[in-house]
Write a protein that holds these residues in place. Structure first.
Motif, mmCIF file in Angstrom:
data_model
loop_
_atom_site.group_PDB
_atom_site.id
_atom_site.type_symbol
_atom_site.label_atom_id
_atom_site.label_comp_id
_atom_site.label_asym_id
_atom_site.label_seq_id
_atom_site.Cartn_x
_atom_site.Cartn_y
_atom_site.Cartn_z
ATOM 1 N N THR A 66 6.517 -33.312 -13.424
ATOM 2 C CA THR A 66 5.706 -32.252 -12.320
ATOM 3 C C THR A 66 7.159 -30.848 -13.281
ATOM 4 O OG1 THR A 66 5.248 -33.302 -10.325
ATOM 5 C CG2 THR A 66 5.781 -30.765 -9.758
ATOM 6 N N LEU A 67 6.687 -29.746 -13.131
ATOM 7 C CA LEU A 67 6.818 -28.559 -14.458
ATOM 8 C C LEU A 67 6.956 -27.446 -13.297
ATOM 9 C CD1 LEU A 67 8.578 -27.786 -16.074
ATOM 10 C CD2 LEU A 67 6.902 -27.437 -17.762
ATOM 11 N N ARG A 68 7.194 -26.388 -12.750
ATOM 12 C CA ARG A 68 7.074 -24.897 -12.085
ATOM 13 C C ARG A 68 8.388 -24.080 -12.956
ATOM 14 N NH1 ARG A 68 6.745 -26.973 -6.126
ATOM 15 N NH2 ARG A 68 7.830 -28.486 -6.678
ATOM 16 N N LEU A 69 7.719 -23.192 -13.717
ATOM 17 C CA LEU A 69 8.158 -22.828 -14.475
ATOM 18 C C LEU A 69 7.938 -21.422 -14.283
ATOM 19 C CD1 LEU A 69 8.957 -24.380 -17.912
ATOM 20 C CD2 LEU A 69 10.222 -24.243 -16.140
ATOM 21 N N SER A 70 6.633 -21.091 -13.468
ATOM 22 C CA SER A 70 6.259 -19.479 -13.205
ATOM 23 C C SER A 70 7.017 -18.403 -13.100
ATOM 24 C CB SER A 70 4.925 -19.878 -12.051
ATOM 25 O OG SER A 70 5.588 -20.048 -10.529
ATOM 26 N N HIS A 71 6.609 -17.125 -12.383
ATOM 27 C CA HIS A 71 7.363 -16.315 -12.227
ATOM 28 C C HIS A 71 9.209 -16.158 -12.492
ATOM 29 C CE1 HIS A 71 4.836 -16.752 -8.911
ATOM 30 N NE2 HIS A 71 4.200 -15.028 -9.443
ATOM 31 N N ASN A 72 8.239 -16.268 -13.667
ATOM 32 C CA ASN A 72 9.710 -16.001 -14.919
ATOM 33 C C ASN A 72 9.783 -14.814 -16.083
ATOM 34 O OD1 ASN A 72 12.413 -17.583 -13.984
ATOM 35 N ND2 ASN A 72 10.365 -18.966 -14.089
ATOM 36 N N SER A 73 10.151 -14.781 -17.450
ATOM 37 C CA SER A 73 9.485 -14.074 -18.154
ATOM 38 C C SER A 73 9.486 -15.069 -19.966
ATOM 39 C CB SER A 73 10.286 -13.159 -18.181
ATOM 40 O OG SER A 73 10.357 -12.093 -17.284
ATOM 41 N N PHE A 74 9.158 -16.488 -19.597
ATOM 42 C CA PHE A 74 9.344 -17.333 -20.896
ATOM 43 C C PHE A 74 7.843 -16.467 -22.133
ATOM 44 C CE2 PHE A 74 10.970 -20.233 -17.165
ATOM 45 C CZ PHE A 74 12.240 -20.638 -18.197
ATOM 46 N N SER A 75 8.202 -15.947 -23.067
ATOM 47 C CA SER A 75 7.237 -15.471 -24.020
ATOM 48 C C SER A 75 6.407 -16.537 -24.492
ATOM 49 C CB SER A 75 7.582 -14.589 -24.974
ATOM 50 O OG SER A 75 8.996 -15.492 -25.569
ATOM 51 N N ASN A 76 6.923 -17.918 -25.213
ATOM 52 C CA ASN A 76 6.281 -18.823 -26.043
ATOM 53 C C ASN A 76 6.206 -20.219 -25.508
ATOM 54 O OD1 ASN A 76 8.299 -18.547 -27.568
ATOM 55 N ND2 ASN A 76 7.774 -19.520 -28.717
ATOM 56 N N LEU A 77 5.759 -20.677 -25.857
ATOM 57 C CA LEU A 77 5.934 -22.294 -25.481
ATOM 58 C C LEU A 77 6.181 -23.292 -27.373
ATOM 59 C CD1 LEU A 77 2.650 -23.108 -23.680
ATOM 60 C CD2 LEU A 77 4.860 -22.616 -22.424
ATOM 61 N N GLU A 78 6.926 -24.460 -27.398
ATOM 62 C CA GLU A 78 7.564 -24.649 -28.058
ATOM 63 C C GLU A 78 6.618 -25.389 -29.195
ATOM 64 O OE1 GLU A 78 11.139 -27.129 -30.126
ATOM 65 O OE2 GLU A 78 11.251 -26.650 -28.167
#
Length: 837
Positions: free
Chosen positions: A395-407
């Motif tokens: 369960t991964l929740r990273l919403s509402h941030n400013s991540f720019s890309n996925l490794e």
């Protein structure tokens, strides 16, 4: 002085009385009398199939009866344990239990007791164990006489509806080790300081009540206390540093969901047995309590929902001695980076740092947390790359941030057929929420490697390219797919053949084109389908009506075309948006007859569990996922949480529909929002709209509607938005508060409307001409004809609606002669403005 013979006879007399009271017959009769105190009713639907206490009869030894335990030598009843026994009555003040003088143990658990606890139970002087819990109708106050039970070591009065204050006499129970008063809802006031006298107490549970004030300082005496649970009350303070420093035996502390506003003690490392520390949902302030994490036994920490601030600093901790498995710090004021030394808690399974102000990137040291199954970093200010080692988390929740890309993952991982992407020892369903970031590029194909993926949200990013067709590998498990508001293009792949668990699909506000995939018909659990704001070019998907659970259907702002005159209907539909397409043709007058859900009133409108609300508020590891949709409401394109969109609405605006608006719209009496604007509808406004008593917004503007505005619309007391502008309407505007508070523009460009002086300002009002009167009579005739037709349509729908409509029709016909024209304002639409002469 008593002579020897008298003494002998007195002792003999007492012996006879004692033997009589303790005789098996006396004990048996007392139990049978207790049984007869309750009105057993075998016809009661809640009664068990076997008669309650059927073993209690004179044909067998009372010591063999259900729930009865006797002294092996004297046959005295020493224990009575009745669980899940349907007594359906109250304990009498003179209950026969009082005759069981040697009773040590009394349990009446979940026995449907009603009424109050009799104070006479305080006379059972040998009682050591008293459990009268889980009786839903047990009310009244806790008898102070229970404080007389000096041998009592266990007292459980939980899960009832007891009220009033906790009696201070409970502080007399010096041998008490367990006290459970939880989940009564009605216990009030402060906890009496006398409870601090119970220095043998190991467990105290009082959650879900209305207890308030301070925790007594006398609690510092409870140095044997292991479990202290006071959550969901209204406590506001107390000398916590003094109390906690003395509770050295404490292993479980829960004071969450109260009103504490103090700081935590600066040094809590003395609580060397503490395993669970739960203070969430209070107003605790101060910095991060570093000393707490020096307790080697600590397993779970809940600090969420407070006002802690500053950076996270764990201090000197040893990874070899830490047992920490859960760290919940959400909804505070923490800031700064996530510290690298969080990885020293090698046994961490769940981390929640959401709703704070953390900055920087995700520390690479978290790669060492190999047991991590749930990570929530949502609603922070994190940025940079999302590291690939997170994809092993369930369960991964990273919403509402400013991540720019996925490794990127290694190519071998992407192409490999036997690679296990998840390396955790704990197996489970996979849920990813990376919405509302700044992610660019393609949707990574390795997502398809998660064969147990049940939830995927990549909405509100800058993702481009096509939707991977390899998602077919996951659709057999997927329940929610949300890709809204990206730059995705190409076709919506035909991947739903096995998607029988899919309940929500949202690909709105992208650049998708082509036809709608027919495999959607296999989504038999579908409740929410949002395809709005794309470039789909297809005919109306009437075949979706076979999806019996479909509640929300958004097809607006596409290039869909053709007629929609299917008579199948959508029986479960609550919200439909077909706006801004090229649908055309006429709608049959009975078009809405089979749209049962919009016509029904029942438990579903109360948002019960059967409503499918869980589809739109997905439970994710202790958190609640909330989705939203946008639709035209009161003339403005507005985004709504889906929990609010569960009101019932129809939006057919911005198409090319012709002919009359179907009269059957009035059958959908639970509608809140109706929009037929910007079409080419003709004829009169259906008077059946007045049947929609809860209507809040009605937009019929930009059509070719003629005739009068039905007078009964003035009775729609919940309406706050009306728009009849740009039609061919005539006659008086209905007079009511709902109409009077509309803006003048809601009626513009209808050359024959009058009676607008209270809405549009002062005007000259001429007397009606004979032509006006003739026009009024002509329209009244038209309304009568419509009412008769509507009455006939109602017969086909059902007797309940029919009766209401017949009454409405009788009222209309008996009052139609009173419809008089009192004046007329001349409105001319000139260049987008209204002039009144």
């Amino acid at each position: 002085m008593m002579i020897p013979n008298q003494s002998f006879f007195f002792i003999f007399f007492l012996s006879v009385i004692f033997n009589t009271l303790a005789s098996p017959t006396h004990q048996r009769d007392a139990l049978l009398e207790f049984k007869n105190e309750f009105p057993f009713n075998a016809s009661d639907p809640r009664a068990p199939p076997e008669a309650p206490l059927s073993s209690w009869n004179t044909s067998s030894d009372h010591c063999s009866w259900k729930g009865v335990t006797c002294n092996a030598h004297s046959s005295e009843v020493i224990s009575l344990v009745l669980e899940y026994t349907y007594l359906n009555g109250s304990l009498k003040a003179n209950t026969s239990l009082l005759k069981l003088h040697h009773l040590h143990h009394l349990t009446l658990y979940n026995c449907d007791l009603i009424g109050e606890i009799p104070s006479s139970l305080g006379n059972l002087s040998h009682l050591r164990h008293l459990n009268i819990s889980d009786n839903n109708f047990l009310t009244g106050e806790i008898p102070s006489s229970i404080g007389n039970l000096s041998y009592l070591s266990f007292l459980d009065l939980s899960h009832n509806y007891l009220v009033g204050k906790i009696p201070s006499s409970l502080g007399n129970l010096s041998r008490l080790t367990v006290l459970d008063l939880s989940d009564n809802h009605g216990l009030i006031g402060e906890v009496p300081p006398s409870i601090g006298n119970l220095n043998q107490l190991t467990i105290m549970i009082c959650y879900i009540n209305k207890l308030n004030g301070n925790i007594p300082s006398s609690f510092a005496n409870l140095n044997k206390l292991s479990y202290l649970i006071l959550s969901e009350n209204q406590f506001s303070g107390g000398d916590l540093p003094l109390i906690l420093s003395n509770l050295t035996s404490l292993s479980y502390l829960d004071i969450s969901e109260n009103h504490f506003k103090s700081k935590l003690p600066p040094n809590m490392s003395g609580l060397h047995n503490l395993e669970v520390f739960r203070v969430s949902s209070n107003s605790f302030v101060g910095t991060f309590p570093t000393s707490l994490f020096r307790i080697p036994s600590l397993r779970e920490v809940y600090l969420n929902g407070n006002q802690f601030e500053g950076p996270l600093e764990f201090g000197n901790i040893s990874s070899s001695s830490s047992e920490l498995e859960l760290l919940e710090l959400a909804s505070n004021d923490f800031h700064g980076p996530i510290p690298e030394d969080i990885s020293l808690f090698r046994k961490l399974d769940i981390i929640s740092l959401s709703n704070n102000s953390f900055t920087g990137s995700i520390p690479g040291s978290m790669f060492k947390l190999v047991s991590l199954s749930e990570l929530d970093l949502s609603y922070n200010k994190l940025e940079g790359q999302v590291p690939s080692f997170l994809w092993r988390i369930y369960t991964l929740r990273l919403s509402h941030n400013s991540f720019s890309n996925l490794e990127e993952l290694p190519q071998a991982v992407v192409n490999g057929s036997d690679y296990d992407l998840t390396s955790n020892s704990v197996q489970g369903p996979v849920q990813f929420d990376l919405s509302s970031n700044a992610l660019e590029g393609l949707i990574p194909r390795w997502i398809c490697k998660h064969s147990s993926l049940i939830f995927l949200d990549l909405s509100n990013n800058h993702l481009s390219g096509s939707i991977p067709s390899c998602l077919m590998n996951c659709t057999s498990s997927l329940g929610v797919i949300i890709l809204r508001n990206n730059n995705l293009s190409g076709f919506l792949p035909d991947i739903f053949t096995n998607a029988t668990k899919l309940r929500s699909l949202d690909v709105s506000r992208n650049q998708l084109s082509g036809k709608l995939p027919k495999s959607l018909i296999n989504c038999t659990s579908m409740e929410n389908l949002n395809l709005k704001g794309n470039k789909f070019k297809d005919t109306f998907p009437s075949w979706l009506s076979s999806l019996g659970s479909l509640s929300v259907l958004f097809l607006g702002s596409n290039a869909l075309y053709g007629p929609i005159s299917s008579h199948l209907g959508f029986p479960s539909l609550r919200v439909i948006d077909l706006s801004n397409n090229s649908f055309n043709g006429t709608l049959p007058q009975d078009y809405f007859v089979n749209w049962r859900e919009m016509a029904s009133v029942g438990e579903k409108d109360g948002f019960t569990s059967s409503d499918g609300i869980d589809t739109f508020m997905e439970h994710m590891g202790g958190g609640i996922y909330e989705d939203s949709m946008d639709m035209m409401y009161k003339g403005v394109d507005t985004e709504f949480p889906l929990i609010l969109l569960m009101f019932k609405a129809i939006d057919f605006s911005g198409n090319k529909f012709t002919g009359r608006i179907p009269k059957s719209i009035g059958m959908l009496k639970e509608l809140r929002h109706v929009n037929f604007s910007r079409n080419a509808f003709t004829g009169s406004i259906p008077s059946s709209l007045a049947n929609i008593k809860n209507l809040e917004a009605l937009d019929l503007s930009h059509n070719k509607l003629s005739g009068y505005i039905p007078r009964d619309l003035a009775n729609l007391s919940f309406v706050s938005y009306l728009d009849f502008s740009h039609n061919l309407l005539q006659g008086p505007v209905p007079r009511s508060t709902q109409f009077q508070r509309q803006h003048c523009s809601s009626f513009e460009d209808n050359l024959g409307l009058f009676g607008l002086e209270d809405i549009c300002g002062s005007v000259h009002v001429p007397h009606p001409t004979s032509g006006d009167s003739h026009q009024s009579k002509e329209f009244s005739s038209e309304e009568s004809e419509e009412a008769l037709s509507w009455k006939a349509a109602a017969i086909a729908f059902g007797p309940g609606v029919f009766c209401g409509l017949v009454i409405g029709y009788i009222f209309f016909t008996s009052h139609k002669q009173t419809h008089m024209v009192h004046g007329k304002a001349r409105l001319n639409h000139l260049g987008g403005s209204i002039t009144v002469s």
